[in-house]
Design a protein around this motif. Structure first.
Motif, PDB file in Angstrom:
ATOM      1  N   SER A 164      -3.906  -3.954 -12.567  1.00 51.68           N
ATOM      2  CA  SER A 164      -4.051  -3.234 -11.310  1.00 51.68           C
ATOM      3  C   SER A 164      -2.709  -3.144 -10.620  1.00 51.68           C
ATOM      4  O   SER A 164      -1.762  -3.862 -10.956  1.00 51.68           O
ATOM      5  CB  SER A 164      -5.061  -3.953 -10.405  1.00 51.68           C
ATOM      6  N   GLY A 165      -2.652  -2.255  -9.649  1.00 49.55           N
ATOM      7  CA  GLY A 165      -1.418  -2.124  -8.882  1.00 49.55           C
ATOM      8  C   GLY A 165      -1.241  -0.723  -8.357  1.00 49.55           C
ATOM      9  O   GLY A 165      -1.868   0.228  -8.827  1.00 49.55           O
ATOM     10  N   ASN A 166      -0.375  -0.591  -7.365  1.00 46.77           N
ATOM     11  CA  ASN A 166       0.059   0.691  -6.822  1.00 46.77           C
ATOM     12  C   ASN A 166       1.578   0.724  -6.934  1.00 46.77           C
ATOM     13  O   ASN A 166       2.254  -0.175  -6.422  1.00 46.77           O
ATOM     14  CB  ASN A 166      -0.380   0.842  -5.363  1.00 46.77           C
ATOM     15  N   TYR A 167       2.113   1.764  -7.580  1.00 46.49           N
ATOM     16  CA  TYR A 167       3.514   1.738  -7.979  1.00 46.49           C
ATOM     17  C   TYR A 167       4.422   2.624  -7.133  1.00 46.49           C
ATOM     18  O   TYR A 167       5.612   2.320  -6.978  1.00 46.49           O
ATOM     19  CB  TYR A 167       3.614   2.085  -9.463  1.00 46.49           C
ATOM     20  N   ALA A 168       3.877   3.695  -6.578  1.00 48.53           N
ATOM     21  CA  ALA A 168       4.706   4.526  -5.703  1.00 48.53           C
ATOM     22  C   ALA A 168       5.245   3.749  -4.507  1.00 48.53           C
ATOM     23  O   ALA A 168       6.414   3.916  -4.129  1.00 48.53           O
ATOM     24  CB  ALA A 168       3.922   5.759  -5.254  1.00 48.53           C
ATOM     25  N   PRO A 169       4.443   2.871  -3.885  1.00 43.11           N
ATOM     26  CA  PRO A 169       4.998   2.079  -2.778  1.00 43.11           C
ATOM     27  C   PRO A 169       6.168   1.185  -3.185  1.00 43.11           C
ATOM     28  O   PRO A 169       7.048   0.897  -2.366  1.00 43.11           O
ATOM     29  CB  PRO A 169       3.799   1.242  -2.310  1.00 43.11           C
ATOM     30  N   ILE A 170       6.176   0.747  -4.447  1.00 47.18           N
ATOM     31  CA  ILE A 170       7.309  -0.058  -4.927  1.00 47.18           C
ATOM     32  C   ILE A 170       8.584   0.776  -4.922  1.00 47.18           C
ATOM     33  O   ILE A 170       9.649   0.326  -4.489  1.00 47.18           O
ATOM     34  CB  ILE A 170       7.020  -0.620  -6.333  1.00 47.18           C
ATOM     35  N   ALA A 171       8.465   2.026  -5.395  1.00 49.46           N
ATOM     36  CA  ALA A 171       9.630   2.914  -5.405  1.00 49.46           C
ATOM     37  C   ALA A 171      10.156   3.134  -3.994  1.00 49.46           C
ATOM     38  O   ALA A 171      11.370   3.109  -3.745  1.00 49.46           O
ATOM     39  CB  ALA A 171       9.267   4.245  -6.054  1.00 49.46           C
ATOM     40  N   GLU A 172       9.242   3.328  -3.053  1.00 47.03           N
ATOM     41  CA  GLU A 172       9.644   3.526  -1.661  1.00 47.03           C
ATOM     42  C   GLU A 172      10.315   2.262  -1.114  1.00 47.03           C
ATOM     43  O   GLU A 172      11.339   2.332  -0.418  1.00 47.03           O
ATOM     44  CB  GLU A 172       8.419   3.882  -0.815  1.00 47.03           C
ATOM     45  N   ALA A 173       9.727   1.105  -1.417  1.00 42.64           N
ATOM     46  CA  ALA A 173      10.279  -0.151  -0.910  1.00 42.64           C
ATOM     47  C   ALA A 173      11.671  -0.419  -1.464  1.00 42.64           C
ATOM     48  O   ALA A 173      12.501  -1.063  -0.810  1.00 42.64           O
ATOM     49  CB  ALA A 173       9.341  -1.311  -1.264  1.00 42.64           C
ATOM     50  N   LEU A 174      11.955   0.081  -2.656  1.00 43.64           N
ATOM     51  CA  LEU A 174      13.263  -0.125  -3.278  1.00 43.64           C
ATOM     52  C   LEU A 174      14.291   0.910  -2.828  1.00 43.64           C
ATOM     53  O   LEU A 174      15.457   0.837  -3.230  1.00 43.64           O
ATOM     54  CB  LEU A 174      13.118  -0.107  -4.805  1.00 43.64           C
ATOM     55  N   GLY A 175      13.850   1.881  -2.025  1.00 46.10           N
ATOM     56  CA  GLY A 175      14.789   2.858  -1.492  1.00 46.10           C
ATOM     57  C   GLY A 175      14.716   4.229  -2.113  1.00 46.10           C
ATOM     58  O   GLY A 175      15.522   5.110  -1.786  1.00 46.10           O
ATOM     59  N   GLY A 176      13.755   4.448  -3.018  1.00 46.47           N
ATOM     60  CA  GLY A 176      13.616   5.741  -3.664  1.00 46.47           C
ATOM     61  C   GLY A 176      12.479   6.547  -3.074  1.00 46.47           C
ATOM     62  O   GLY A 176      11.883   6.185  -2.061  1.00 46.47           O
ATOM     63  N   PHE A 177      12.174   7.653  -3.725  1.00 44.42           N
ATOM     64  CA  PHE A 177      11.047   8.493  -3.331  1.00 44.42           C
ATOM     65  C   PHE A 177       9.848   8.131  -4.197  1.00 44.42           C
ATOM     66  O   PHE A 177       9.980   7.974  -5.414  1.00 44.42           O
ATOM     67  CB  PHE A 177      11.401   9.967  -3.526  1.00 44.42           C
ATOM     68  N   GLY A 178       8.689   7.996  -3.585  1.00 44.16           N
ATOM     69  CA  GLY A 178       7.484   7.678  -4.335  1.00 44.16           C
ATOM     70  C   GLY A 178       6.297   8.452  -3.810  1.00 44.16           C
ATOM     71  O   GLY A 178       6.151   8.629  -2.590  1.00 44.16           O
ATOM     72  N   VAL A 179       5.450   8.927  -4.702  1.00 43.81           N
ATOM     73  CA  VAL A 179       4.240   9.637  -4.305  1.00 43.81           C
ATOM     74  C   VAL A 179       3.154   9.350  -5.331  1.00 43.81           C
ATOM     75  O   VAL A 179       3.429   9.231  -6.522  1.00 43.81           O
ATOM     76  CB  VAL A 179       4.488  11.162  -4.192  1.00 43.81           C
ATOM     77  N   THR A 180       1.909   9.208  -4.849  1.00 46.29           N
ATOM     78  CA  THR A 180       0.755   8.992  -5.716  1.00 46.29           C
ATOM     79  C   THR A 180      -0.078  10.263  -5.759  1.00 46.29           C
ATOM     80  O   THR A 180      -0.355  10.862  -4.714  1.00 46.29           O
ATOM     81  CB  THR A 180      -0.108   7.823  -5.207  1.00 46.29           C
ATOM     82  N   VAL A 181      -0.476  10.676  -6.954  1.00 47.59           N
ATOM     83  CA  VAL A 181      -1.263  11.890  -7.139  1.00 47.59           C
ATOM     84  C   VAL A 181      -2.618  11.517  -7.722  1.00 47.59           C
ATOM     85  O   VAL A 181      -2.692  10.841  -8.759  1.00 47.59           O
ATOM     86  CB  VAL A 181      -0.550  12.887  -8.077  1.00 47.59           C
ATOM     87  N   THR A 182      -3.679  11.960  -7.065  1.00 45.86           N
ATOM     88  CA  THR A 182      -5.041  11.693  -7.549  1.00 45.86           C
ATOM     89  C   THR A 182      -5.804  12.969  -7.873  1.00 45.86           C
ATOM     90  O   THR A 182      -6.863  12.911  -8.488  1.00 45.86           O
ATOM     91  CB  THR A 182      -5.835  10.891  -6.506  1.00 45.86           C
ATOM     92  N   LEU A 211       9.777   8.585  -8.089  1.00 43.40           N
ATOM     93  CA  LEU A 211       8.686   8.106  -8.930  1.00 43.40           C
ATOM     94  C   LEU A 211       7.398   8.829  -8.529  1.00 43.40           C
ATOM     95  O   LEU A 211       7.037   8.844  -7.345  1.00 43.40           O
ATOM     96  CB  LEU A 211       8.507   6.592  -8.784  1.00 43.40           C
ATOM     97  N   VAL A 212       6.746   9.431  -9.513  1.00 45.79           N
ATOM     98  CA  VAL A 212       5.448  10.058  -9.301  1.00 45.79           C
ATOM     99  C   VAL A 212       4.405   9.231 -10.043  1.00 45.79           C
ATOM    100  O   VAL A 212       4.467   9.106 -11.274  1.00 45.79           O
ATOM    101  CB  VAL A 212       5.424  11.515  -9.804  1.00 45.79           C
ATOM    102  N   GLU A 213       3.519   8.645  -9.307  1.00 42.37           N
ATOM    103  CA  GLU A 213       2.429   7.840  -9.870  1.00 42.37           C
ATOM    104  C   GLU A 213       1.188   8.722  -9.982  1.00 42.37           C
ATOM    105  O   GLU A 213       0.743   9.292  -8.979  1.00 42.37           O
ATOM    106  CB  GLU A 213       2.157   6.641  -8.970  1.00 42.37           C
ATOM    107  N   VAL A 214       0.666   8.854 -11.200  1.00 42.55           N
ATOM    108  CA  VAL A 214      -0.482   9.719 -11.424  1.00 42.55           C
ATOM    109  C   VAL A 214      -1.669   8.868 -11.855  1.00 42.55           C
ATOM    110  O   VAL A 214      -1.590   8.142 -12.856  1.00 42.55           O
ATOM    111  CB  VAL A 214      -0.184  10.785 -12.499  1.00 42.55           C
ATOM    112  N   VAL A 215      -2.765   8.954 -11.113  1.00 45.58           N
ATOM    113  CA  VAL A 215      -3.974   8.212 -11.454  1.00 45.58           C
ATOM    114  C   VAL A 215      -4.714   8.990 -12.533  1.00 45.58           C
ATOM    115  O   VAL A 215      -5.190  10.108 -12.299  1.00 45.58           O
ATOM    116  CB  VAL A 215      -4.869   8.005 -10.223  1.00 45.58           C
TER     117      VAL A 215
END
Length: 563
Positions: A507-525, A548-552
């Motif tokens: 389990s996990g959510n990965y786009a927030p990690i990218a944002e927290a590290l200083g990059g761009f992150g978005v989750t697509v459902t 980072l684009v996280e795709v569910v």
């Protein structure tokens, strides 16, 4: 008076002979070789010595990813640039082992310069001695024990990176030797040139005779085509003889996949064109391929006549019975074959032209898979991710790679790589997480390219914090993470553990990690939002920010060629 002047001159000469330490000498040699950066983690005396000469350090978050970056750099530059990586002795060298093993199995030339324990303590347990422990995953593995030997060994190491079969070369550098002074001058270093071996006339005649006499030949193009810069020559040979071409996973993009004679990639998952033409072939001409048997590479059937051109004599007859093997640079041998045929005005075989048959088989294959590629399912189909990437990327200005497992098997059969070096494929060893470092290395080598890495959440879990390396080191790459909350495909190998304990779950959510590290992150459902999200991420990358684009997605067991 004369004697006094002679003594004074001698003292002046001794003063002019500037003494530098071992680290400074090595940095000077790298400068002479045109090295643009030195990659590594976490500490090495070479970082400061190189920085003093305006060679910047690129510090990753882990040693393994540092080596992956060097591999991506070497592959994206097709060996034209010297990729150098250094790590600290002891745990640093131990942690780099996986990355060097990956580079060795996928035939990548790089210079590995780990520091070593002080001389006299390197063989004391439990101290880790690189020279002993890396010997079977490098093609040359030595340690410097005397400062006087440093110039000779640096020259030998770089010569081996440039010549022969591509592979990592290791030179271990004891830390006390790096601090020791020497009068050797880096300006005296002679840059080793690359040797390009060719076939002799007898070998050419046999090779061409067998090829022209075949009823249904196919060309099997490996990574050597890319390393030799031989794509244009390969196209010329294929067109001259009207022979279909398939590539290995490592060789993908070595032949333009939008060409009428292109069959695609002969991986574990592959397009139907590969199966169709390999089944009917009577002869396989392997160019720039080691012909290694692997779970991730389609095997060649036993009833085929196989001809092989490779840079490494150890490849000949290694895994397959070879009718004829030629040791040589594949680019040179292809050009020799073309010249031989034209010079001797040899009659070309009268066989059916395959282009229309290739097109028909490909069309039927794509028709079968289009419902998955354009699926509106929710969760999103991973094939829809592949399709959307194909729509938003320009393959002529992009470099794409993928991670091991399902992302590779779902991506490789469909993505059309039409430009040499636009795809970094791998198909022998398959360490999860390697794709992120490959992407950063490719961006380092070709900053003008749009670089994209497709990976699963298991792979991201291995190396995800190194996303920060892309941000900090100004390597804006796009990472697409497929999230389905399972180890894709692993339930079938551990059904009891999966059913009783959910052993394949994560389990996990990965786009927030990218944002927290200083990059761009978005989750697509939602599938309809996938294309716009990718375009937004590409705009961020073009603006200089890693994205980072996280795709569910849902787990997808169907694979081309296996379903």
């Amino acid at each position: 008076m004369a004697d006094g002047m002679h003594n004074l001159a001698g003292e002046c000469l001794n003063t002019v002979a500037k003494r530098i330490n071992g680290a400074e000498y090595i940095a000077g040699v790298l400068k002479e070789e045109g090295v643009k950066q030195i990659i590594g983690f976490p500490a090495s005396e070479l970082f400061d010595a190189a920085a003093a000469l305006d060679i910047p350090p690129l510090i990753a978050r882990t040693q393994r990813v540092a080596v992956n970056i060097a591999e991506g750099y070497a592959r994206a530059s097709a060996g034209g640039e010297l990729a150098v990586v250094t790590v600290q002795y002891g745990p640093g060298a131990e942690s780099a082992f996986a990355g060097i093993a990956q580079a060795f199995n996928d035939r990548v030339p790089l210079l590995f310069l780990p520091t070593g324990y002080p001389r006299g303590s390197e063989a004391v347990a439990p101290n880790f001695e690189s020279r002993r422990n890396f010997s079977h995953i490098t093609k040359w593995c030595e340690a410097v024990t005397r400062i006087e030997d440093l110039p000779k060994l640096m020259h030998a190491a770089i010569s081996r990176v440039r010549n022969g079969r591509p592979a990592p070369v290791l030179l271990e550098l004891p830390v006390d030797l790096l601090a020791e002074s020497t009068i050797a001058s880096p300006s005296d270093h002679l840059r080793p040139a690359r040797s390009i071996p060719q076939a002799d006339d007898h070998e050419l005649a046999r090779l061409v005779d067998a090829l022209l006499g075949a009823a249904s030949p196919v060309i099997w193009a490996g990574q050597g085509v890319l390393s030799a810069g031989a794509s244009a020559s390969l196209v010329e040979l294929a067109e001259l003889l009207e022979i279909p071409v398939m590539t290995t996973p490592n060789g993908k993009s070595g032949f333009p996949e939008d060409h009428a004679l292109a069959l695609g990639t002969a991986g574990r998952a592959r397009p139907a064109t590969v199966d169709h033409f390999l089944a009917k072939a009577d002869l396989v001409l392997a160019l720039g391929s080691s012909l290694t048997r692997s779970y991730y590479i389609l095997p060649i059937p036993d009833d085929k006549v196989i001809l092989q051109v490779t840079l490494d004599e150890a490849d000949i007859g290694k895994d397959y019975a070879i009718t004829q093997g030629v040791v040589g640079d594949v680019g040179s041998v292809i050009r020799q074959m073309i010249a031989f045929i034209r010079r001797n005005r040899l009659p070309l075989a009268r066989r059916a032209q395959p282009a229309s048959e290739i097109a028909a088989v490909r069309a039927a294959f794509m028709e079968k898979w289009m419902p998955l590629l354009t699926s509106d399912s929710n969760p999103i189909s991973p094939y829809r991710v592949v399709w959307e990437l194909m729509q938003v990327l320009d393959p002529k200005t992009s470099i794409v790679t993928h991670d091991a497992g399902n992302p590779r098997d779902q991506f490789c059969p469909f993505f059309v790589a039409n430009t040499p070096g636009s795809y970094i494929g791998w198909g022998k060893t398959t360490q999860l997480g390697s794709g992120l470092g490959f992407a950063m290395g490719a961006k380092l080598a070709r900053p003008e390219a749009t670089v994209v890495n497709l990976m699963g959440e298991s792979a991201f879990g291995m190396v995800g914090i190194d996303f920060e390396t892309a941000i900090r080191c100004n390597l804006p790459v796009l990472t697409v993470v497929l999230r389905n909350n399972v180890l894709g495909g692993y339930a079938k190998s551990m059904p009891i553990a999966t059913e009783k304990y959910g052993a394949n779950r994560m389990s996990g959510n990965y786009a927030p990690i990218a944002e927290a590290l200083g990059g761009f992150g978005v989750t697509v459902t939602e599938p309809a939002l996938l294309g716009p999200a990718l375009l937004q991420a590409l705009d961020e990358v073009k603006a200089g920010r890693a994205a980072l684009v996280e795709v569910v997605t849902h787990e997808e067991p169907r694979l081309a060629g296996l379903w």
